[in-house]
Design a protein around this motif. Structure first.
Motif, mmCIF file in Angstrom:
data_model
loop_
_atom_site.group_PDB
_atom_site.id
_atom_site.type_symbol
_atom_site.label_atom_id
_atom_site.label_comp_id
_atom_site.label_asym_id
_atom_site.label_seq_id
_atom_site.Cartn_x
_atom_site.Cartn_y
_atom_site.Cartn_z
ATOM 1 N N ILE A 41 -1.244 -0.346 16.267
ATOM 2 C CA ILE A 41 -2.118 0.537 15.495
ATOM 3 C C ILE A 41 -3.502 -0.109 15.458
ATOM 4 C CG2 ILE A 41 -2.507 1.723 13.308
ATOM 5 C CD1 ILE A 41 0.115 2.643 14.646
ATOM 6 N N ILE A 42 -4.479 0.635 15.957
ATOM 7 C CA ILE A 42 -5.858 0.155 15.970
ATOM 8 C C ILE A 42 -6.565 0.732 14.749
ATOM 9 C CG2 ILE A 42 -8.063 0.310 17.204
ATOM 10 C CD1 ILE A 42 -6.433 0.635 19.781
ATOM 11 N N ASN A 43 -7.252 -0.123 14.007
ATOM 12 C CA ASN A 43 -8.065 0.371 12.892
ATOM 13 C C ASN A 43 -9.427 0.757 13.477
ATOM 14 O OD1 ASN A 43 -9.687 -1.134 10.013
ATOM 15 N ND2 ASN A 43 -9.137 0.991 10.370
ATOM 16 N N GLY A 44 -9.606 2.047 13.730
ATOM 17 C CA GLY A 44 -10.849 2.469 14.378
ATOM 18 C C GLY A 44 -11.048 3.965 14.249
ATOM 19 N N ASP A 45 -12.143 4.418 14.871
ATOM 20 C CA ASP A 45 -12.552 5.819 14.800
ATOM 21 C C ASP A 45 -12.183 6.495 16.124
ATOM 22 O OD1 ASP A 45 -13.992 8.232 14.791
ATOM 23 O OD2 ASP A 45 -15.573 7.374 13.546
ATOM 24 N N ILE A 46 -11.505 7.628 16.039
ATOM 25 C CA ILE A 46 -11.072 8.321 17.263
ATOM 26 C C ILE A 46 -12.260 8.752 18.126
ATOM 27 C CG2 ILE A 46 -8.873 9.119 16.352
ATOM 28 C CD1 ILE A 46 -10.173 11.833 15.769
ATOM 29 N N PHE A 47 -13.457 8.853 17.505
ATOM 30 C CA PHE A 47 -14.631 9.262 18.292
ATOM 31 C C PHE A 47 -15.353 8.060 18.901
ATOM 32 C CE2 PHE A 47 -13.855 12.840 15.420
ATOM 33 C CZ PHE A 47 -13.697 13.819 16.385
ATOM 34 N N VAL A 48 -14.841 6.867 18.624
ATOM 35 C CA VAL A 48 -15.461 5.645 19.163
ATOM 36 C C VAL A 48 -14.488 4.922 20.102
ATOM 37 C CG1 VAL A 48 -16.403 3.376 18.536
ATOM 38 C CG2 VAL A 48 -16.906 5.377 17.094
ATOM 39 N N GLU A 49 -13.231 4.865 19.718
ATOM 40 C CA GLU A 49 -12.248 4.121 20.511
ATOM 41 C C GLU A 49 -11.989 4.839 21.847
ATOM 42 O OE1 GLU A 49 -11.046 1.193 19.647
ATOM 43 O OE2 GLU A 49 -12.057 1.243 17.699
ATOM 44 N N ASP A 50 -11.682 4.022 22.852
ATOM 45 C CA ASP A 50 -11.381 4.546 24.186
ATOM 46 C C ASP A 50 -9.874 4.820 24.288
ATOM 47 O OD1 ASP A 50 -11.060 5.054 26.854
ATOM 48 O OD2 ASP A 50 -11.543 3.012 27.521
ATOM 49 N N PHE A 51 -9.504 6.059 24.508
ATOM 50 C CA PHE A 51 -8.074 6.366 24.677
ATOM 51 C C PHE A 51 -7.806 6.943 26.080
ATOM 52 C CE2 PHE A 51 -10.118 9.828 22.368
ATOM 53 C CZ PHE A 51 -9.739 10.955 23.061
ATOM 54 N N PHE A 59 -8.482 5.371 10.987
ATOM 55 C CA PHE A 59 -9.749 4.888 10.432
ATOM 56 C C PHE A 59 -9.570 4.098 9.133
ATOM 57 C CE2 PHE A 59 -13.826 5.183 8.280
ATOM 58 C CZ PHE A 59 -14.683 4.813 9.296
ATOM 59 N N ASN A 60 -8.628 4.535 8.306
ATOM 60 C CA ASN A 60 -8.415 3.894 7.006
ATOM 61 C C ASN A 60 -7.713 2.538 7.232
ATOM 62 O OD1 ASN A 60 -7.056 3.039 4.654
ATOM 63 N ND2 ASN A 60 -6.915 5.133 3.855
ATOM 64 N N PRO A 61 -8.364 1.419 6.874
ATOM 65 C CA PRO A 61 -7.782 0.108 7.204
ATOM 66 C C PRO A 61 -6.443 -0.146 6.506
ATOM 67 C CG PRO A 61 -9.798 -0.138 5.877
ATOM 68 C CD PRO A 61 -9.670 1.315 6.218
ATOM 69 N N ASP A 62 -6.296 0.333 5.257
ATOM 70 C CA ASP A 62 -5.024 0.133 4.544
ATOM 71 C C ASP A 62 -3.905 0.910 5.230
ATOM 72 O OD1 ASP A 62 -6.191 -1.466 2.595
ATOM 73 O OD2 ASP A 62 -6.812 0.297 1.426
ATOM 74 N N MET A 63 -4.262 2.133 5.654
ATOM 75 C CA MET A 63 -3.280 3.004 6.313
ATOM 76 C C MET A 63 -2.900 2.404 7.670
ATOM 77 S SD MET A 63 -1.978 5.752 5.275
ATOM 78 C CE MET A 63 -1.392 7.369 5.583
ATOM 79 N N ALA A 64 -3.886 1.900 8.400
ATOM 80 C CA ALA A 64 -3.629 1.315 9.719
ATOM 81 C C ALA A 64 -2.687 0.112 9.577
ATOM 82 C CB ALA A 64 -4.938 0.906 10.385
ATOM 83 N N ALA A 65 -2.956 -0.731 8.555
ATOM 84 C CA ALA A 65 -2.113 -1.922 8.358
ATOM 85 C C ALA A 65 -0.699 -1.500 7.964
ATOM 86 C CB ALA A 65 -2.739 -2.822 7.288
ATOM 87 N N LEU A 66 -0.611 -0.469 7.100
ATOM 88 C CA LEU A 66 0.712 0.033 6.700
ATOM 89 C C LEU A 66 1.463 0.579 7.920
ATOM 90 C CD1 LEU A 66 2.850 1.014 4.616
ATOM 91 C CD2 LEU A 66 1.533 3.142 4.465
ATOM 92 N N ALA A 67 0.749 1.344 8.762
ATOM 93 C CA ALA A 67 1.383 1.939 9.948
ATOM 94 C C ALA A 67 1.943 0.838 10.850
ATOM 95 C CB ALA A 67 0.384 2.805 10.704
ATOM 96 N N GLN A 68 1.195 -0.247 11.007
ATOM 97 C CA GLN A 68 1.688 -1.348 11.851
ATOM 98 C C GLN A 68 2.927 -1.986 11.212
ATOM 99 O OE1 GLN A 68 0.255 -2.411 15.118
ATOM 100 N NE2 GLN A 68 2.419 -2.970 15.020
ATOM 101 N N ARG A 69 2.875 -2.149 9.864
ATOM 102 C CA ARG A 69 4.066 -2.720 9.189
ATOM 103 C C ARG A 69 5.255 -1.768 9.342
ATOM 104 N NH1 ARG A 69 0.163 -3.886 5.259
ATOM 105 N NH2 ARG A 69 0.920 -2.296 3.815
ATOM 106 N N TYR A 94 0.847 -1.212 0.000
ATOM 107 C CA TYR A 94 0.000 0.000 0.000
ATOM 108 C C TYR A 94 0.873 1.249 0.000
ATOM 109 C CZ TYR A 94 -3.457 3.447 1.546
ATOM 110 O OH TYR A 94 -4.274 4.548 1.631
ATOM 111 N N THR A 95 0.571 2.162 -0.896
ATOM 112 C CA THR A 95 1.290 3.435 -0.952
ATOM 113 C C THR A 95 0.282 4.579 -0.854
ATOM 114 O OG1 THR A 95 3.009 2.480 -2.302
ATOM 115 C CG2 THR A 95 2.835 4.863 -2.322
ATOM 116 N N PRO A 96 0.236 5.249 0.286
ATOM 117 C CA PRO A 96 -0.712 6.367 0.421
ATOM 118 C C PRO A 96 -0.255 7.588 -0.371
ATOM 119 C CG PRO A 96 0.654 6.226 2.376
ATOM 120 C CD PRO A 96 1.091 5.090 1.486
ATOM 121 N N SER A 97 -1.182 8.481 -0.699
ATOM 122 C CA SER A 97 -0.800 9.735 -1.372
ATOM 123 C C SER A 97 -1.083 10.893 -0.441
ATOM 124 C CB SER A 97 -1.613 9.979 -2.636
ATOM 125 O OG SER A 97 -2.066 8.803 -3.173
#
Ligand code: SAM
Length: 285
Positions: free
Chosen positions: A122-132, A99-109, A36-39
């Motif tokens: 790296i959690i694939n989730g929404d900052i307004f839903v996940e508990d931080f 939130f972006n699943p491809d980005m989350a997976a890339l970040a973990q890699r 995955y290559t983000p732009s």
């Protein structure tokens, strides 16, 4: 003459683009991989992806005094660079929410490739839903209205939690510090304890009833100390996280500084006079 000035200006612009575009392209390929290559500028759920520059990443984590004891959350983690730097440069554990699943997976890699896969999740989730709420440090690079939406959640976090935001402030919650890096600006806050209201104190004057009434707007505080029948405005009142301090003058015209730690509806600390140092205890009522 005028035309040649315009011509030079246009050449300048063309050269700037010629320099900037390869740098952007290089950044793009630095953070992507064969999967995955983000732009730069690609859309995201609530905000597009643009990575924070390396300088500011370091400055944000430095001003937050991140140590290996910290748990850093990056809200909207992008390619994971803030979480990775928190682990790699400061030894912290870090969690990124993306939130972006491809980005989350890339970040973990990216974290795994950087050798900090054991410290970065790296959690694939929404900052307004996940508990931080377990974070001791929160980093953000979002948008002004998203910061404002997160503000009540952040203000309910444990007093002393440090917050660093790239580019955007928190409305009328003024920052404790500003962060300047070569290309960008950031802001820093410490979540203040909620101290507004009435406190019954012991350790100020043994024979008298002592009441402290505090007013608070974020980290700005002031109040009135009543010893027996006499009231006075407290002096130099400050709060940083769970540490509250204020000054007052006793009936012998001696100046005192009270320095206490607030824990919910209790406080405990010291009352230092010119020749005295007593324990001070308070309960909210
Ligand atoms: C401006 S980028 C910042 C990336 C990273 N924090 C940094 O500073 O380099 C914002 C990121 O937030 C992500 N994002 C947008 N809305 C989100 C949401 N509701 N929950 C989680 N991530 C979100 C985007 O996909 C993007 O990667």
């Amino acid at each position: 003459m005028k035309i040649s000035k315009i011509y030079i200006f246009l050449i300048g612009i063309t050269l700037s683009f010629a320099l900037i575009i390869p740098i952007s392209a290089q950044n793009r390929f630095d953070v992507g991989d064969d999967k995955y290559t983000p732009s730069m500028g690609q859309s995201g759920k609530d905000v597009i992806w643009i990575p924070t520059g390396n300088d500011l990443v370091s400055s944000m984590l430095k001003i937050a005094e991140v140590t290996p004891k910290d748990l850093v959350y990056d809200l909207g983690a992008g390619d994971g660079k803030i979480a990775i730097a928190a682990a790699k440069e400061f030894g912290a554990n870090a969690i990124g929410i993306e939130f972006n699943p491809d980005m989350a997976a890339l970040a973990q890699r990216n974290a795994n490739r950087a050798g900090v896969g054991n410290k970065v999740k790296i959690i694939n989730g929404d900052i307004f839903v996940e508990d931080f709420s377990k974070a001791t440090v929160v980093t953000l690079y979002l948008l002004p209205h998203l910061n404002i939406k997160l503000r009540p959640i952040i203000l309910n976090m444990k007093p002393g939690t440090r917050i660093a935001s790239h580019a955007f402030n928190m409305g009328d919650w003024e920052p404790d510090k500003e962060i300047d890096s070569s290309m960008a600006r950031g802001y820093f806050w410490v979540v203040p304890a909620k101290v507004e209201g009435n406190w019954a104190l012991t350790g100020i004057e043994p024979q008298s009833k002592v009441v402290l009434n505090l007013a608070q707007r974020y980290q700005k505080i002031g109040g009135v100390l009543t010893i027996g029948n006499t009231s006075q405005s407290i002096l130099n009142a400050q709060i940083s996280g769970d540490k509250l301090s204020f000054g007052y003058i006793d009936r012998n015209q001696q100046f005192h500084t009270a320095i206490v730690k607030v824990n919910g509806s209790e406080l405990i600390g010291h009352n230092k006079g010119e020749n005295s140092d007593n324990e001070i205890v308070g309960k909210r009522f």
